[in-house]
Design an enzyme around this catalytic site. Structure first.
Site, PDB file in Angstrom:
ATOM      1  N   ARG A 172      -4.795 -14.830 -12.919  1.00 30.95           N
ATOM      2  CA  ARG A 172      -6.533 -14.770 -13.416  1.00 30.95           C
ATOM      3  C   ARG A 172      -6.883 -14.818 -12.273  1.00 30.95           C
ATOM      4  O   ARG A 172      -7.028 -16.272 -11.657  1.00 30.95           O
ATOM      5  CB  ARG A 172      -6.486 -15.340 -15.013  1.00 30.95           C
ATOM      6  CG  ARG A 172      -6.142 -14.229 -15.924  1.00 30.95           C
ATOM      7  CD  ARG A 172      -6.036 -13.116 -16.389  1.00 30.95           C
ATOM      8  NE  ARG A 172      -5.235 -12.474 -17.295  1.00 30.95           N
ATOM      9  CZ  ARG A 172      -4.389 -11.859 -17.073  1.00 30.95           C
ATOM     10  NH1 ARG A 172      -3.552 -12.005 -16.258  1.00 30.95           N
ATOM     11  NH2 ARG A 172      -3.730 -11.660 -18.330  1.00 30.95           N
ATOM     12  N   TYR A 226     -10.713 -17.488 -11.153  1.00 33.00           N
ATOM     13  CA  TYR A 226     -11.498 -18.529 -12.473  1.00 33.00           C
ATOM     14  C   TYR A 226     -12.320 -18.833 -11.393  1.00 33.00           C
ATOM     15  O   TYR A 226     -12.203 -19.502 -10.007  1.00 33.00           O
ATOM     16  CB  TYR A 226     -10.874 -19.758 -12.986  1.00 33.00           C
ATOM     17  CG  TYR A 226     -10.135 -18.278 -14.041  1.00 33.00           C
ATOM     18  CD1 TYR A 226     -10.912 -18.002 -14.895  1.00 33.00           C
ATOM     19  CD2 TYR A 226      -8.152 -18.993 -13.474  1.00 33.00           C
ATOM     20  CE1 TYR A 226      -9.477 -17.339 -16.403  1.00 33.00           C
ATOM     21  CE2 TYR A 226      -7.862 -18.631 -14.327  1.00 33.00           C
ATOM     22  CZ  TYR A 226      -8.298 -18.286 -16.206  1.00 33.00           C
ATOM     23  OH  TYR A 226      -8.087 -17.329 -17.717  1.00 33.00           O
ATOM     24  N   GLY A 266     -23.459 -16.999 -19.923  1.00 34.02           N
ATOM     25  CA  GLY A 266     -22.120 -16.902 -20.650  1.00 34.02           C
ATOM     26  C   GLY A 266     -21.413 -17.513 -20.559  1.00 34.02           C
ATOM     27  O   GLY A 266     -21.690 -18.534 -19.271  1.00 34.02           O
ATOM     28  N   GLU A 273      -8.576  -7.219   4.787  1.00 34.78           N
ATOM     29  CA  GLU A 273      -7.456  -7.801   4.136  1.00 34.78           C
ATOM     30  C   GLU A 273      -7.299  -8.897   4.988  1.00 34.78           C
ATOM     31  O   GLU A 273      -7.261 -10.021   5.002  1.00 34.78           O
ATOM     32  CB  GLU A 273      -6.616  -7.681   3.311  1.00 34.78           C
ATOM     33  CG  GLU A 273      -7.874  -6.707   2.210  1.00 34.78           C
ATOM     34  CD  GLU A 273      -6.944  -5.893   0.915  1.00 34.78           C
ATOM     35  OE1 GLU A 273      -5.427  -5.679   1.245  1.00 34.78           O
ATOM     36  OE2 GLU A 273      -7.432  -5.500   0.542  1.00 34.78           O
ATOM     37  N   TYR A 302       0.815  -0.966  -0.138  1.00 37.92           N
ATOM     38  CA  TYR A 302       0.270   0.417   0.039  1.00 37.92           C
ATOM     39  C   TYR A 302       0.824   0.958  -0.068  1.00 37.92           C
ATOM     40  O   TYR A 302       0.607   2.612  -0.628  1.00 37.92           O
ATOM     41  CB  TYR A 302      -0.771   0.019   1.449  1.00 37.92           C
ATOM     42  CG  TYR A 302      -2.331  -0.818   0.847  1.00 37.92           C
ATOM     43  CD1 TYR A 302      -3.307  -0.384   0.295  1.00 37.92           C
ATOM     44  CD2 TYR A 302      -2.121  -2.497   1.069  1.00 37.92           C
ATOM     45  CE1 TYR A 302      -4.642  -1.054  -0.576  1.00 37.92           C
ATOM     46  CE2 TYR A 302      -3.415  -3.214   0.661  1.00 37.92           C
ATOM     47  CZ  TYR A 302      -4.444  -2.428   0.143  1.00 37.92           C
ATOM     48  OH  TYR A 302      -5.234  -3.103   0.177  1.00 37.92           O
TER      49      TYR A 302
END
Length: 404
Positions: free
Chosen positions: A206, A208, A275, A137, A95
């Site tokens: 990524r 998923y 989709g 977090e 940060y």
């Protein structure tokens, strides 16, 4: 706590951020990656090239500025972004780096208009905003540590099965390389997958969705093929589809995400997807059926065509196993009608009005942004309260904010 003067200065800069926000965030990313190239391992570099990430950050900064005197209003969005940060292993030490280069970009882009009062106000505001994210977090990291099978950061996994679901979607069954059991996840959650594409100087991560109900042996992710091989968008999905085979290795994070199936109730459930939005819905539906509670549920999925429809047979089998379930598939491109539960056309308010029998049920909606907004509006128009609608979007969390 921020002073009233600081809050007023930050709020006064909102019009400038609205006008030049993307310019500021584009400058920010360019300078930060130049000074800290190791951070490319965390950020989606394809979204940098397409401009999606700078735009999303600009919108987030704008919302923070407009809500600086009541940041608690942004807490749902902070939690959603926090889940993604956790899956990418963003830590408190990142940060200050972001803050330094964000202030640097504001000063560069605004030039003489960036007075010392404005810069100081934003330093204080950023520290406060960062504290909110860090606290949220940290609680997520602490919760993960309570599970014995959990891990920190990324862990090596092996592809043990690869299965084509449709013309554009392929499932990958992943097992931990060390053979350990997998921690329980909530149906609807996702993992970050990290790989090294040959020729790249950085790792690519990524998110998923997990598309199967939990079991201790494997995770299943189902990846939609995006873009073209020679274009930046879809670089990872193309690599997974074309190059990743059984026996291949990749790294996986602990599951994250707050778009999840609620604890068992007697309320009817409606799953509505389009989709690749079907992936978290499959996990939810399979989990619900496994409960063997005879809870009423309706499974609605919209696809381009039968060839683009993933998990069709799997969904039909779920319904056949549960007399309380109903099924409806919609194809936007004309195709041969192969069942009473299949119609040609797009999902709309008239169809929902006929299908939805319980406005007080729980509704889970997932798909492209335009689909999401239309469905949520249509559901409200037929009397479904917004608080009964749970939704997940692959767009920015803030862009998907829905108001009463």
């Amino acid at each position: 706590m921020l002073s009233e003067k600081t809050k007023q200065i930050v709020k006064a800069t909102a019009p400038v951020l609205k006008e030049r926000g993307t310019e500021i965030t584009s400058c920010f990313y360019k300078r930060m990656f130049s000074a800290h190239p190791e951070l490319k391992n965390i950020f989606n570099m394809s979204r940098q090239q397409t401009g999606g990430q700078p735009k999303a950050l600009a919108y987030t900064v704008l919302q923070a500025a407009e809500n600086i005197d009541h940041l608690e209003a942004l807490l749902p969005v902070v939690k959603q972004i926090g889940h993604k940060h956790k899956s990418l292993h963003v830590k408190p030490e990142h940060y200050p780096i972001v803050g330094y280069h964000l202030l640097e970009a504001i000063e560069i882009v605004l030039g003489d208009a960036a007075s010392e009062d404005i810069l100081q106000a934003w330093r204080e505001a950023y520290d406060e905003i960062a504290r909110v994210f860090i606290d949220v977090e940290q609680q997520m990291y602490d919760d993960d540590k309570k599970q014995a099978e959990s891990w920190e950061g990324f862990k090596p996994f092996v592809v043990v099965e690869k299965h084509v679901e449709s013309e554009t979607m392929t499932s990958f069954y992943l097992k931990p390389a060390d053979g350990t059991d997998l921690p329980v996840f909530s149906p609807g959650q996702y993992v970050s997958v990290r790989i090294k594409i040959p020729g790249d100087s950085h790792l690519s991560a990524r998110q998923y969705s997990l598309s199967d109900a939990w079991n201790r042996d494997y995770y299943r992710i189902s990846v939609k093929l995006e873009g073209e091989e020679d274009k930046p968008i879809g670089r990872v999905s193309n690599y997974l589809h074309e190059k990743m085979e059984v026996g291949g290795s990749l790294e996986v994070s602990v599951p994250a995400g707050d778009f999840t199936l609620t604890e068992q109730t007697n309320k009817p459930v409606y799953f509505i997807s389009a989709g690749s939005g079907i992936t978290p819905v499959m996990s939810m539906a399979k989990t619900l059926v496994a409960r063997e509670s005879n809870q009423k549920f309706t499974f609605i999925h919209a696809a381009k065509s039968a060839e683009h429809h993933a998990f069709r047979e799997e969904a039909e089998q779920l319904i056949s196993q549960n007399p309380a379930g109903r099924l409806l598939f919609l194809y936007s491109q004309d195709s041969e009608n192969q069942g009473e539960h299949i119609i040609n056309g797009r999902l709309n308010e008239d169809i929902l009005k006929k299908v939805v029998q319980d406005q007080d049920g729980d509704f889970y909606v997932c798909g492209p942004l335009s689909f999401m907004k239309c469905v949520i509006e249509d559901l409200q128009n037929i009397g479904v309260p917004l608080e009964n609608i749970h939704y997940e979007s692959f767009a920015s969390a803030l862009e998907m904010q829905i108001s009463n």
